[in-house]
Design a protein around this motif. Structure first.
Motif, PDB file in Angstrom:
ATOM      1  N   SER A 177      -2.963  17.711  -0.106  1.00  0.00           N
ATOM      2  CA  SER A 177      -2.049  16.603   1.103  1.00  0.00           C
ATOM      3  C   SER A 177      -0.590  16.854   0.982  1.00  0.00           C
ATOM      4  O   SER A 177      -0.765  16.200  -0.223  1.00  0.00           O
ATOM      5  CB  SER A 177      -2.462  16.314   1.782  1.00  0.00           C
ATOM      6  N   VAL A 178       0.086  17.120   1.598  1.00  0.00           N
ATOM      7  CA  VAL A 178       1.951  17.284   1.414  1.00  0.00           C
ATOM      8  C   VAL A 178       2.181  15.815   1.937  1.00  0.00           C
ATOM      9  O   VAL A 178       1.973  16.051   3.724  1.00  0.00           O
ATOM     10  CB  VAL A 178       2.335  18.327   1.744  1.00  0.00           C
ATOM     11  N   PRO A 179       3.011  14.609   1.044  1.00  0.00           N
ATOM     12  CA  PRO A 179       3.079  14.785  -0.173  1.00  0.00           C
ATOM     13  C   PRO A 179       2.089  13.484  -0.391  1.00  0.00           C
ATOM     14  O   PRO A 179       2.338  12.204  -0.326  1.00  0.00           O
ATOM     15  CB  PRO A 179       4.869  14.157  -0.267  1.00  0.00           C
ATOM     16  N   TYR A 180       1.665  13.795  -0.902  1.00  0.00           N
ATOM     17  CA  TYR A 180       0.141  12.893  -1.331  1.00  0.00           C
ATOM     18  C   TYR A 180       0.550  12.065  -2.306  1.00  0.00           C
ATOM     19  O   TYR A 180      -0.108  10.369  -1.887  1.00  0.00           O
ATOM     20  CB  TYR A 180      -1.280  13.392  -2.020  1.00  0.00           C
ATOM     21  N   ARG A 181       1.197  12.512  -3.084  1.00  0.00           N
ATOM     22  CA  ARG A 181       1.119  11.508  -4.170  1.00  0.00           C
ATOM     23  C   ARG A 181       2.312  10.156  -4.494  1.00  0.00           C
ATOM     24  O   ARG A 181       1.939   9.200  -4.080  1.00  0.00           O
ATOM     25  CB  ARG A 181       1.678  11.873  -5.880  1.00  0.00           C
ATOM     26  N   LEU A 182       3.647  10.686  -3.137  1.00  0.00           N
ATOM     27  CA  LEU A 182       4.226   9.167  -2.426  1.00  0.00           C
ATOM     28  C   LEU A 182       3.485   9.108  -1.739  1.00  0.00           C
ATOM     29  O   LEU A 182       4.135   7.804  -1.627  1.00  0.00           O
ATOM     30  CB  LEU A 182       5.712  10.763  -2.045  1.00  0.00           C
ATOM     31  N   GLU A 200      10.183   7.681  -9.157  1.00  0.00           N
ATOM     32  CA  GLU A 200       8.740   8.607  -8.796  1.00  0.00           C
ATOM     33  C   GLU A 200       8.618   7.324  -7.390  1.00  0.00           C
ATOM     34  O   GLU A 200       8.912   6.849  -6.041  1.00  0.00           O
ATOM     35  CB  GLU A 200       7.268   8.670  -8.963  1.00  0.00           C
ATOM     36  N   ALA A 226       9.589   7.498  -2.963  1.00  0.00           N
ATOM     37  CA  ALA A 226       8.308   6.841  -2.275  1.00  0.00           C
ATOM     38  C   ALA A 226       8.672   6.285  -1.132  1.00  0.00           C
ATOM     39  O   ALA A 226       8.864   6.464   0.511  1.00  0.00           O
ATOM     40  CB  ALA A 226       7.203   6.871  -3.109  1.00  0.00           C
ATOM     41  N   MET A 254      11.718   8.135   1.135  1.00  0.00           N
ATOM     42  CA  MET A 254      10.723   9.189   2.000  1.00  0.00           C
ATOM     43  C   MET A 254      10.165   7.969   2.856  1.00  0.00           C
ATOM     44  O   MET A 254       9.966   8.944   3.907  1.00  0.00           O
ATOM     45  CB  MET A 254       9.872   9.564   1.644  1.00  0.00           C
TER      46      MET A 254
END
Length: 278
Positions: A150-155, A176, A180, A183
């Motif tokens: 899924s975008v944006p999973y990490r953020l 990062e 996050a 966003m």
């Protein structure tokens, strides 16, 4: 006074009489043929339990292990996190390479610092939200689950789990964390709205009060498909610069937007169809 017992690679199908080892601190029974967690009820002092690479299907038999700090159930056949109510001292949990579909069941393990759940079957990015009640988690591994695509999973994960130092084997960089925040801070999302009003039954909602919610971006979330009956919307005391995210709410009768940062109600972005005036 045995404190460390290793029974790895022995084709064990079950264990018995371990209650005699009352001083046991570490028990390792990896690479066997165990199908259930049984026979451990008398191990009051146990701090580490290693059961990797067996055939275990359920997380039963753990309630008595109140001093357990490390639990490894990797490479089994577990589908659900359960039976953890008594693990009030658990710091490290590994259930990698199983069939787990949800993080539900971890919410009460407030002493957890490391969670390894890579290579499971969790599909939904929202599962990450279930870990927000765990204040000490600094290492999280969800790699190999469908949700990481899924975008944006990490953020998303870094925004909701701000104490993370390592995610999926990679250290968290300050840049990062800043990305996050950029966003997601002030963005109206499904998760934020559920937290605000306490439910997801929006189709019949006629009034919605989002005043003083620090919203700066509606992100197109308030769509007529999701809110077909909305008549009153209060967005007072937020940080909105425009109302472009409200276009299409044809049922809206009352709109409050006092004390925002609005320069233009509906800025021209390539001449879109004019929204219905309120």
């Amino acid at each position: 006074r045995v404190q460390d017992l290793e029974l790895n690679h022995r084709n064990l199908r079950k264990v018995a009489h371990l209650e005699r080892l009352r001083n046991l601190r570490v028990l390792s029974m990896c690479d066997n043929e165990l199908t259930a967690i049984k026979g451990l009820e008398g191990l009051w002092q146990l701090e580490e339990l290693l059961l990797e690479e067996n055939r275990i299907t359920r997380m039963d038999g753990l309630l008595a292990l109140t001093r357990l700090k490390k639990l490894d159930l990797g490479k089994n056949r577990i589908r659900r996190i359960e039976g953890t109510e008594g693990l009030g001292m658990l710091q490290q949990l590994s259930v990698e390479d199983n069939l787990v579909e949800s993080l539900r069941g971890l919410e009460g393990l407030t002493t957890l610092m490391e969670i390894y759940l890579g290579n499971n079957a969790m599909p939904d990015l929202k599962e990450v939200m279930l870990l927000r009640s765990l204040p000490k988690v600094v290492i999280l591994d969800l790699s190999g689950n469908p949700l990481v695509s899924s975008v944006p999973y990490r953020l998303f994960a870094l925004f909701h789990l701000k104490r993370l130092k390592v995610l999926d084997g990679l250290g968290v960089e300050p840049a990062e964390q800043a990305a996050a925040n950029d966003m997601f801070v002030g963005r109206l999302t499904e998760e934020a709205l559920v937290e605000k009003i306490g439910h997801r039954f929006w189709e019949a909602l006629t009034e919605l009060d989002l005043s003083s919610s620090k919203i700066r971006d509606l992100a197109g979330f308030l769509s007529p498909a999701s809110f077909p009956a909305i008549r009153m919307l209060n967005l007072d005391n937020n940080g909105l610069a425009d109302l472009s995210g409200l276009a299409g709410l044809s049922t809206l009768v009352v709109l409050r937007v006092n004390h925002n940062r609005i320069d233009s109600l509906f800025p021209d972005k390539g001449h879109p169809a004019a929204p219905r005036p309120f």
